[in-house]
Design a protein around this motif. Structure first.
Motif, short mmCIF file in Angstrom:
data_model
loop_
_atom_site.label_atom_id
_atom_site.label_comp_id
_atom_site.label_asym_id
_atom_site.label_seq_id
_atom_site.Cartn_x
_atom_site.Cartn_y
_atom_site.Cartn_z
N PRO A 60 24.52 -108.93 113.86
CA PRO A 60 24.21 -108.28 115.14
C PRO A 60 22.74 -108.37 115.52
O PRO A 60 22.37 -108.22 116.67
N TRP A 63 17.91 -103.79 114.12
CA TRP A 63 18.02 -102.81 113.04
C TRP A 63 19.40 -102.79 112.41
O TRP A 63 19.56 -102.42 111.25
N ARG A 64 20.42 -103.20 113.19
CA ARG A 64 21.76 -103.25 112.60
C ARG A 64 21.83 -104.30 111.48
O ARG A 64 22.48 -104.06 110.44
N GLN A 65 21.17 -105.42 111.67
CA GLN A 65 21.16 -106.44 110.63
C GLN A 65 20.42 -105.94 109.39
O GLN A 65 20.85 -106.19 108.25
#
Length: 442
Positions: A60, A63-65
């Protein structure tokens, strides 16, 4: 300490340990709990890689990664903790003993929390050390062995007069020193970063304050760690003075370089970004260190020159008070050349080079009448010596070469004229072997 080295006492402790294993471990309820722990471990080891590969399909970004990457490193302990939670809940609902399950679940919970907290430390070495230390203390506390371990470490002690140094004291001092050094380096790095972005401080003052802050914080950290051992620091005064004299005699060059570095920072004669020539090395100053100055040449070679050389030898700083620098370019033309036109062409070609400054303006002068050429000298100014001087000299000479060819101006090469004097008549006398003289011819 002698009681721990007594064979009889060691045998007693061994028998007590074996008795505890028979009574607490080799019993059916505990063996079943150990079997449940092992089954949960195997299940977590098989399931965690599959979940990790499944999460790897998502990208994604942002910060999601980062969250997915952090979660992937914790999949194994989290899966194991989940299985242990299920086993512990089942044992409690059935009224079975669950002390071992509770201990393992608590250890796993501490592992996960410490692993997450250690990710806040950027240095991997410090992060690993903090994680191991914190988990060891947490494990001893969960197992109710922290107080006995502390007492055991304190029993190994050596007495030096009024000072008692035990293994517990040394351990505390090592941990305190490690944490204080990490805190000192972190704070100094933050302060140095703030100083570098301060518009009111010159680069030399920024480096000086940064080095002084780092040195001061490290010294305070070492002194604070020594104080945790119970050593009276005033007793080290005499010893420190004698040690200082010995170190001063043995490390004269090192100390000279250290003080020379401080002098360079205070008087601002050398600062990062300056273009200098020292001891046959020409380049720009990269960094100022406590022992040496890093100078990078145009070839990309980094020279580490001792600070003392910048104090005791002659140094050329091309950008000390300003960045302007004058270059002298010798040029030769044929004696049949219109010298005035040649001077104008040289100045015009210099002005066409972007790096040549308009003020001061380039000038060209007639310097001498050489053996084979009229010697001219073109003088130009540049304001970016750190970008190199031979390349701008080459650009000017290439334009002059093309302009001379277009104007028909000849650039001579060395010539020598050889004059031979005419030979005098050679008189030859042919004598007769019998001794009778013959006529002579010339």
């Amino acid at each position: 300490m002698d009681e721990w080295l007594n064979p009889a006492r060691l045998g007693e402790y061994t028998s007590l340990a074996w008795q505890w294993v028979n009574e607490q471990v080799l019993v059916l309820p505990n063996l079943l709990q150990l079997l449940a722990v092992s089954a949960a471990l195997v299940f977590a080891a098989l399931l965690a890689p599959r979940i990790r590969r499944w999460l790897g399909r998502f990208s994604p970004g942002g910060w999601r990664q980062q969250f997915i990457a952090a979660l992937a490193t914790l999949l194994f302990p989290l899966t194991w903790l989940l299985m242990m939670g299920v086993a512990w809940q089942a044992a409690v609902m059935q009224g079975w003993p669950a002390r071992i399950l509770e201990i393992v679940a608590s250890l796993l919970m501490a592992w996960v929390i410490i692993k997450i907290a250690s990710r806040l430390i950027r240095n991997p070495v410090w992060a690993q050390a903090v994680a191991i230390t914190a988990w060891t203390v947490a494990a001893l506390n969960i197992l109710r062995l922290l107080d006995p371990t502390v007492a055991l470490l304190d029993s190994f002690a050596v007495q030096f007069g009024a000072v008692r140094i035990s293994l517990l004291t040394v351990t505390k001092s090592v941990f305190a020193l490690a944490m204080l050094l990490w805190l000192a380096t972190t704070v100094s790095a933050i302060l140095e970063s703030r100083l570098k972005h301060s518009p009111n401080l010159t680069p030399s003052v920024q480096v000086l304050f940064g080095k002084l802050l780092k040195f001061t914080l490290i010294v305070l950290a070492v002194l604070a760690a020594l104080s945790t051992t119970g050593i009276d620091l005033t007793a080290l005064a005499v010893f420190g003075g004698a040690l200082g004299v010995g170190i001063g005699l043995g490390l004269q060059k090192v100390i000279a370089n250290l003080f020379s570095g401080v002098i360079l920072l205070v008087d601002k004669s050398i600062k990062p970004g300056d273009v200098v020539a020292v001891a046959g090395t020409y380049g720009w100053v990269n960094t100022l260190g406590g022992r040496y100055v890093s100078v990078i040449t145009r070839d990309g070679i980094e020279h580490l020159i001792p600070n003392e050389d910048f104090i005791t030898t002659r140094v050329e700083n091309w950008t000390h008070s300003h960045n302007n620098m004058r270059l002298k370019i010798p040029i030769g033309v044929h004696y049949n050349t219109d010298v005035e036109r040649a001077l104008e062409i040289c100045v015009e070609c210099a002005r066409e080079v972007p790096r040549v400054l308009e003020s001061p303006a380039p000038i060209c002068q007639l310097r001498a009448f050489g053996d084979s050429a009229v010697e001219l000298e073109l003088r130009i100014w540049i304001g970016d010596a750190m970008q190199g001087i031979n390349n701008v000299r080459s650009d000017v000479l290439r334009k002059i070469w093309k302009a001379f060819h277009d104007e028909g101006i000849e650039i001579p090469y060395p010539q020598r004229d050889l004059h031979l004097r005419s030979a005098e008549p050679l008189r030859v006398d042919l004598g007769d072997p019998t001794g009778t003289p013959r006529d002579t011819a010339s």
